[in-house]
Design a protein around this motif. Structure first.
Motif, short mmCIF file in Angstrom:
data_model
loop_
_atom_site.label_atom_id
_atom_site.label_comp_id
_atom_site.label_asym_id
_atom_site.label_seq_id
_atom_site.Cartn_x
_atom_site.Cartn_y
_atom_site.Cartn_z
N UNK A 31 6.66 -34.73 14.62
CA UNK A 31 6.87 -33.29 14.46
C UNK A 31 7.93 -32.87 15.48
N UNK A 32 8.87 -32.07 15.07
CA UNK A 32 9.90 -31.53 15.95
C UNK A 32 9.61 -30.04 16.12
N UNK A 79 18.03 -32.63 8.26
CA UNK A 79 17.75 -33.54 7.13
C UNK A 79 17.02 -34.78 7.63
N UNK A 80 17.49 -35.30 8.75
CA UNK A 80 16.85 -36.48 9.34
C UNK A 80 15.46 -36.14 9.85
N UNK A 81 15.35 -34.96 10.42
CA UNK A 81 14.03 -34.50 10.90
C UNK A 81 13.04 -34.50 9.75
N UNK A 82 13.47 -33.97 8.64
CA UNK A 82 12.60 -33.89 7.46
C UNK A 82 12.11 -35.28 7.04
N UNK A 83 13.03 -36.24 7.06
CA UNK A 83 12.63 -37.60 6.69
C UNK A 83 11.54 -38.14 7.61
N UNK A 84 11.71 -37.92 8.90
CA UNK A 84 10.68 -38.34 9.86
C UNK A 84 9.37 -37.60 9.60
#
Ligand code: UDP
Length: 370
Positions: free
Chosen positions: A340-341, A328-333
């Motif tokens: 990009x992760x 969820x946090x990744x998506x926000x970034x």
């Protein structure tokens, strides 16, 4: 540092794939790698016996994704090596994954291809498991029955993951096919092989671009406050990026014991799995992967371990739940276009090499379209 548009944290296959694509699109890219070498876990080199060894364990490239195959072939030629594995069980070296010949050897019978489905159905009917399957064990037993599960999967899986296979995700079973013919290859993908000059050479060709610079021996986490790129491509551990704020994800490692022996050949296949005996899971004989000639041979024993570099994500519910929170946090970034992760560690996914490349290509292409 301001000179670079983009920083890629991690010089493994995912990071270098992203770096290459971004460089080709005109961005100045800095790759920051903690190790003293590039290529991450696919790093290989020729040892003193003239045999190319994979320092972090055996890697065999295989894919059915046309786009990925075209991509890697721009940077290396590939042998047409078709991987084969034997499993040492009941004192014999037996075909693995399970195919018609496996059944004939284990049960001392003479099935034809047409008999295999019926035979396995009888094995499954004698067995108990959750239907629909809830775990790795359920899936395997629902395909081949309890006896073959006990012989080939149960103890290997306990060694590999240090837990009961009932606690592992059903998805894990998808890595191992069951065949009703005598196809003895480990992978059925259309494209398979080993880079003819090795993975490290392939990676070196990938970074050979005027827009790519490399910083080795530097941990991204130690410089993150000093760099402010337009885009950060992060390929390290997912939880570490967020200072483990939701808790630690579990990674499995492997201790590798390399031995060079004064004999031409050690074992009857490139990889032999040891599901039931010893503390190691498998032995790889590298010259059988590469076809290199030498009067000596180099082999490698794999001992799964909780300590050490993160090789594997842990395929169970607890980690999947934690992953979802971090994502969820990744998506926000990622929605801001600044991060990009990518890759096995940053996406916390049990990617094969081709899936890591596929993910990197897709994610970079999406970012470029923004
Ligand atoms: N596995 C097993 N017996 C084997 C080989 C694999 O039970 O002889 C199970 C084990 O749980 C393993 C999983 O299947 O972790 C995936 O195997 P794979 O060969 O894909 O593992 P990798 O090469 O990624 O280590």
């Amino acid at each position: 540092m301001a000179f670079y548009d983009i920083v890629v944290a991690g010089g493994g296959l995912s990071g270098i794939t992203a770096a290459r694509l971004l460089a080709e699109n005109g961005y100045k890219v800095l790759v920051v790698e903690q190790k003293k070498h590039l290529a991450g876990q696919i790093y290989d080199y020729k040892n003193e016996a003239g045999i190319t060894i994979h320092q972090y364990g055996p890697h065999i490239f295989h894919t059915k994704i046309e786009k990925v195959w075209k991509f890697v072939n721009k940077f290396s030629d590939f042998s047409n090596f078709q991987h084969r594995v034997l499993s040492f069980a009941n004192g014999n070296f037996i075909n693995f994954p399970i195919n018609r010949d496996t059944l004939n050897t284990v049960f001392g019978i003479h099935l034809s291809n047409n008999d295999v489905k019926d035979f396995l159905k009888k094995e499954v009917d004698k067995s108990t498991f959750n239907n629909p399957p809830k775990s790795f064990r359920d899936v395997i037993v629902s395909q081949v029955g309890q006896e073959l599960y006990s012989l080939f999967f149960e103890k290997y899986t306990q060694k590999q993951w240090n837990c009961n296979p009932d606690e592992l995700s059903p998805d894990l079973a998808g890595r191992i096919p069951v065949r009703d013919n005598n196809d003895s290859r480990y992978f059925a993908d259309k494209y398979q092989g080993i880079p003819v000059n090795g993975y490290t050479a392939m990676i070196n060709n990938m970074i050979d671009h005027e827009n790519i610079s490399v910083l080795l021996g530097v941990d991204y986490h130690t410089i993150k406050n000093e760099i402010h790129p337009k885009l950060l491509v992060y390929t390290g551990e997912l939880d570490k990026f967020f200072d483990c704020k939701y808790g630690k994800l579990t990674y499995r490692s492997v201790k590798l014991d390399f031995q060079t022996l004064d004999q031409e050949q050690f074992q009857p296949a490139p990889v032999v799995n040891y599901p039931n005996d010893y503390d190691y899971t498998r032995i790889t004989e590298f010259k059988q992967l590469t076809g290199e000639k030498s009067p000596k041979t180099t082999i490698c024993y794999e001992y799964p371990s909780a300590e050490g570099l993160p090789f594997y994500t842990m395929p169970n519910e607890e980690n999947e739940r934690l992953r979802v929170r971090y994502m969820q946090d990744v998506k926000n970034f990622e929605n801001q276009g600044t991060h990009l992760f990518i890759g096995r560690l940053a996406e916390y996914k049990y990617y094969n090499m081709d899936m890591a490349i596929d993910s990197a290509i897709n994610r970079v292409e999406q970012w470029l379209k923004r």
